[in-house]
Write a protein that holds these residues in place. Structure first.
Motif, PDB file in Angstrom:
ATOM      1  N   SER A  59       0.830  -1.209   0.000  1.00  0.00           N
ATOM      2  CA  SER A  59       0.000   0.000   0.000  1.00  0.00           C
ATOM      3  C   SER A  59       0.858   1.251   0.000  1.00  0.00           C
ATOM      4  O   SER A  59       0.542   2.237  -0.684  1.00  0.00           O
ATOM      5  CB  SER A  59      -0.912  -0.013   1.240  1.00  0.00           C
ATOM      6  OG  SER A  59      -1.649   1.178   1.336  1.00  0.00           O
ATOM      7  N   ARG A  60       1.960   1.222   0.734  1.00  0.00           N
ATOM      8  CA  ARG A  60       2.833   2.394   0.785  1.00  0.00           C
ATOM      9  C   ARG A  60       3.508   2.641  -0.556  1.00  0.00           C
ATOM     10  O   ARG A  60       3.651   3.792  -0.974  1.00  0.00           O
ATOM     11  CB  ARG A  60       3.874   2.205   1.883  1.00  0.00           C
ATOM     12  CG  ARG A  60       4.706   3.435   2.183  1.00  0.00           C
ATOM     13  CD  ARG A  60       5.565   3.272   3.413  1.00  0.00           C
ATOM     14  NE  ARG A  60       4.774   3.217   4.631  1.00  0.00           N
ATOM     15  CZ  ARG A  60       5.295   3.122   5.852  1.00  0.00           C
ATOM     16  NH1 ARG A  60       6.622   3.075   5.997  1.00  0.00           N
ATOM     17  NH2 ARG A  60       4.519   3.080   6.909  1.00  0.00           N
ATOM     18  N   VAL A  61       3.919   1.571  -1.239  1.00  0.00           N
ATOM     19  CA  VAL A  61       4.530   1.729  -2.560  1.00  0.00           C
ATOM     20  C   VAL A  61       3.509   2.291  -3.541  1.00  0.00           C
ATOM     21  O   VAL A  61       3.804   3.210  -4.324  1.00  0.00           O
ATOM     22  CB  VAL A  61       5.098   0.394  -3.060  1.00  0.00           C
ATOM     23  CG1 VAL A  61       5.478   0.491  -4.547  1.00  0.00           C
ATOM     24  CG2 VAL A  61       6.318  -0.014  -2.253  1.00  0.00           C
ATOM     25  N   ARG A  62       2.271   1.754  -3.547  1.00  0.00           N
ATOM     26  CA  ARG A  62       1.233   2.265  -4.454  1.00  0.00           C
ATOM     27  C   ARG A  62       0.949   3.743  -4.169  1.00  0.00           C
ATOM     28  O   ARG A  62       0.746   4.534  -5.090  1.00  0.00           O
ATOM     29  CB  ARG A  62      -0.047   1.449  -4.310  1.00  0.00           C
ATOM     30  CG  ARG A  62       0.050   0.046  -4.884  1.00  0.00           C
ATOM     31  CD  ARG A  62      -1.317  -0.583  -5.032  1.00  0.00           C
ATOM     32  NE  ARG A  62      -1.976  -0.759  -3.736  1.00  0.00           N
ATOM     33  CZ  ARG A  62      -1.851  -1.856  -2.969  1.00  0.00           C
ATOM     34  NH1 ARG A  62      -1.077  -2.861  -3.389  1.00  0.00           N
ATOM     35  NH2 ARG A  62      -2.468  -1.944  -1.826  1.00  0.00           N
ATOM     36  N   SER A  63       0.934   4.113  -2.920  1.00  0.00           N
ATOM     37  CA  SER A  63       0.702   5.516  -2.562  1.00  0.00           C
ATOM     38  C   SER A  63       1.825   6.402  -3.102  1.00  0.00           C
ATOM     39  O   SER A  63       1.573   7.503  -3.614  1.00  0.00           O
ATOM     40  CB  SER A  63       0.615   5.650  -1.034  1.00  0.00           C
ATOM     41  OG  SER A  63       0.457   7.001  -0.650  1.00  0.00           O
ATOM     42  N   MET A  64       3.088   5.911  -3.008  1.00  0.00           N
ATOM     43  CA  MET A  64       4.212   6.665  -3.566  1.00  0.00           C
ATOM     44  C   MET A  64       4.072   6.824  -5.062  1.00  0.00           C
ATOM     45  O   MET A  64       4.334   7.900  -5.622  1.00  0.00           O
ATOM     46  CB  MET A  64       5.534   5.935  -3.261  1.00  0.00           C
ATOM     47  CG  MET A  64       6.324   6.513  -2.116  1.00  0.00           C
ATOM     48  SD  MET A  64       8.030   5.897  -2.081  1.00  0.00           S
ATOM     49  CE  MET A  64       7.775   4.131  -1.970  1.00  0.00           C
TER      50      MET A  64
END
Length: 317
Positions: A59-64
């Protein structure tokens, strides 16, 4: 000409658009995750190293990626691989994280320097009868902090704080000196005392406020909290019999029989128990005062000063 003007405007603002930088740059946690993916070749291993779940890492990578508008990581059953854009962003991220680590190390050095010493200024009664116990307790919490204590009257304490020569102060007066914030840390009463041979020690009725005000007393110097409280409560004092600069000196003079004195109950407990001094009942006035911790307005104590303040306030009556 217009291009030059535009570039100058962007340089002045520090960004190429009006949006705040924080909204367009990933946070440090996200950048650290990207660096871990690049180093370990696996989103799962990167998540484990950072102590987060794999779904949270994904989720953090997709948000980035949404924030930057580019794909950063290709995911496959064989692991995770940075895209070309991801490799470039990782290089930038490494510099940002290294700069943040240097910033953190510098901030820690400043905190260590602050925490290595504590300068305390206190009025005499607090310095002699309360602070020793508080400083012993602080020593158990902060054994590496060097503490210096300067004792003086309440006016001198305020001067040291406002000059930057003390980190925390303690005063006994009725009011808070201008330029300082305060917190009440205890209460104290003043009592009239004499040597056992004095005529007041044999009187059959309480001493009146008017008689006390009219009697020459052994007094602290002007500027002391004790004298300020007494002067205000009685509406004025007779000319001092003796004027001394410390509670201990006033007490010793009273014990010697030189004359009556008005002292903190904190200072005379042992002498009263041993009958070296006699407490004289007083009517018509109450000599009770607040003891306060003080510090420059707007500069709440931090580090060791904050810890000492917490220790003192634990005993507020």
């Amino acid at each position: 000409m217009s291009t030059t003007s535009s570039a100058g405007s962007a340089g002045a603002s520090g960004t190429s658009s009006g949006a705040p930088l924080a909204h367009r740059v990933p946070d440090l946690g996200a950048l650290e995750l990207l660096l871990a993916v690049a180093r370990l070749g696996s989103l799962g291993r990167a998540a484990k190293e950072l102590g987060i779940t794999q779904p949270a890492a994904s989720s953090r990578v997709r948000s980035m990626e949404r924030q930057l508008g580019v794909a950063l990581v290709d995911r496959s059953p064989r692991g995770s691989r940075l895209t070309d854009a991801g490799a470039l962003v990782t290089d930038w991220a490494r510099r940002i994280v290294e700069a943040a680590e240097a910033f953190d190390a510098g901030a820690q050095a400043l905190r260590d320097r602050r925490d290595s010493r504590l300068r305390v200024a206190a009025s005499m009664t607090i310095a002699e009868y309360l602070l020793p116990g508080w400083l012993i307790a602080l020593r158990s919490q902060r054994p590496d902090t060097a503490v210096s204590l300067t004792a003086g009257n309440s006016t001198a304490v305020a001067e040291r704080l406002l000059a930057g020569d003390a980190d925390l102060g303690f005063v006994e007066g009725l009011t808070v000196p201008t330029g300082l914030d305060s917190a009440v840390i205890a209460h104290d009463s003043l009592i009239v005392v004499t040597a056992p041979g004095h005529a007041w020690a044999r009187r059959g009725k309480p001493l009146g406020a008017g008689e006390l005000a009219a009697t020459p007393l052994i007094l602290r110097e002007e500027g002391s909290g004790t004298r300020q409280v007494l002067d205000t409560a009685l509406g004025g004092l007779a000319r001092p019999l003796i004027e001394l600069s410390s509670t201990t000196a006033v007490k010793a003079s009273a014990v010697s029989g030189a004359g009556p004195a008005v002292l903190s109950e904190l200072a005379v407990g042992e002498e009263l128990s041993a009958r070296r001094l006699v407490g004289i009942p007083l009517e018509g006035v109450e000599l009770r005062r607040a003891l306060r911790a003080v510090w420059p307005t707007g500069h709440r104590p931090t580090g060791p000063a904050r810890d000492l303040l917490s220790l003192t306030r634990a005993g507020v009556e």
